[in-house]
Design a protein around this motif. Structure first.
Motif, short mmCIF file in Angstrom:
data_model
loop_
_atom_site.label_atom_id
_atom_site.label_comp_id
_atom_site.label_asym_id
_atom_site.label_seq_id
_atom_site.Cartn_x
_atom_site.Cartn_y
_atom_site.Cartn_z
N PHE A 189 0.83 -1.20 0.00
CA PHE A 189 0.00 0.00 0.00
C PHE A 189 0.86 1.24 0.00
CE2 PHE A 189 0.97 -0.51 4.44
CZ PHE A 189 1.00 0.76 4.97
N GLU A 190 0.24 2.32 -0.42
CA GLU A 190 0.82 3.65 -0.28
C GLU A 190 -0.30 4.56 0.18
OE1 GLU A 190 2.27 5.15 -3.99
OE2 GLU A 190 0.32 5.04 -4.96
N ILE A 191 0.06 5.60 0.92
CA ILE A 191 -0.91 6.58 1.39
C ILE A 191 -0.54 7.92 0.80
CG2 ILE A 191 -1.97 7.72 3.38
CD1 ILE A 191 -0.99 5.30 5.07
N LEU A 192 -1.48 8.54 0.11
CA LEU A 192 -1.28 9.88 -0.43
C LEU A 192 -2.18 10.83 0.34
CD1 LEU A 192 -0.22 11.95 -2.44
CD2 LEU A 192 -2.07 11.26 -3.97
N PHE A 193 -1.57 11.71 1.12
CA PHE A 193 -2.31 12.74 1.83
C PHE A 193 -2.35 13.97 0.92
CE2 PHE A 193 -0.78 10.24 5.45
CZ PHE A 193 -1.91 10.17 6.25
N SER A 194 -3.53 14.49 0.68
CA SER A 194 -3.71 15.69 -0.13
C SER A 194 -4.12 16.83 0.80
CB SER A 194 -4.79 15.44 -1.19
OG SER A 194 -5.07 16.62 -1.90
N ASP A 195 -3.18 17.72 1.09
CA ASP A 195 -3.40 18.80 2.05
C ASP A 195 -3.90 20.04 1.32
OD1 ASP A 195 -3.37 20.59 4.15
OD2 ASP A 195 -1.18 20.70 4.28
N ASN A 196 -5.10 20.46 1.67
CA ASN A 196 -5.73 21.61 1.03
C ASN A 196 -5.32 22.91 1.72
OD1 ASN A 196 -7.27 22.81 -0.93
ND2 ASN A 196 -9.20 22.59 0.18
N HIS A 197 -4.01 23.08 1.88
CA HIS A 197 -3.39 24.28 2.47
C HIS A 197 -3.83 24.50 3.92
CE1 HIS A 197 -0.73 27.64 1.89
NE2 HIS A 197 -1.56 28.37 2.59
N SER A 198 -3.57 23.50 4.74
CA SER A 198 -3.89 23.60 6.17
C SER A 198 -3.14 24.76 6.82
CB SER A 198 -3.48 22.30 6.88
OG SER A 198 -4.26 21.22 6.42
N GLN A 199 -3.74 25.31 7.85
CA GLN A 199 -3.15 26.42 8.59
C GLN A 199 -2.44 25.96 9.86
OE1 GLN A 199 -3.14 29.61 7.21
NE2 GLN A 199 -3.83 28.30 5.54
N ASP A 200 -2.57 24.69 10.18
CA ASP A 200 -1.87 24.15 11.34
C ASP A 200 -0.63 23.37 10.87
OD1 ASP A 200 -2.95 21.85 10.26
OD2 ASP A 200 -4.10 21.30 12.03
N ARG A 201 -0.18 22.40 11.61
CA ARG A 201 1.03 21.65 11.26
C ARG A 201 0.73 20.33 10.54
NH1 ARG A 201 5.71 22.14 12.74
NH2 ARG A 201 6.03 20.05 13.49
N THR A 202 -0.39 20.28 9.86
CA THR A 202 -0.77 19.07 9.13
C THR A 202 0.30 18.65 8.14
OG1 THR A 202 -3.14 19.48 9.38
CG2 THR A 202 -2.47 18.08 7.53
N PHE A 203 0.74 19.57 7.31
CA PHE A 203 1.72 19.23 6.28
C PHE A 203 3.03 18.77 6.90
CE2 PHE A 203 4.70 20.04 2.76
CZ PHE A 203 4.11 19.23 1.82
#
Length: 92
Positions: A53-67
């Motif tokens: 498996f692979e996981i692709l996180f798509s961050d919609n420009h979070s304002q916290d430390r998500t990225f």
């Protein structure tokens, strides 16, 4: 425009005998949920030896430390990928 984080290894792919499943997760301001989501998915795939498996996180420009949380995981696990939008475009 997006940015991406390279993973621990440059290539993610299924071995000759295992099929690859890609899990795509859109996120916005989810810094505290990234690791629990990753761990839950990893535990599921531990029970499925026929699959990689692979996981692709798509961050919609979070304002916290998500990225940053995703980037840290990507550095330690080749199966984690990150894409970050430079603006919040919403999901449609």
């Amino acid at each position: 425009m997006t940015s991406t984080i390279p993973s621990a290894e440059s290539e993610v792919g299924a071995s000759a005998s295992r099929r690859l499943i890609s899990v795509v997760i859109p996120v916005l301001n989810e810094q505290h949920n990234i690791v629990p989501a990753y761990e839950a998915i990893r535990r599921v795939f531990e029970q499925l030896p026929a699959f990689d498996f692979e996981i692709l996180f798509s961050d919609n420009h979070s304002q916290d430390r998500t990225f940053e949380a995703i980037a840290e995981l990507a550095r330690s696990d080749r199966r984690v990928r990150a894409v970050r939008f430079i603006h919040n475009y919403g999901f449609q």
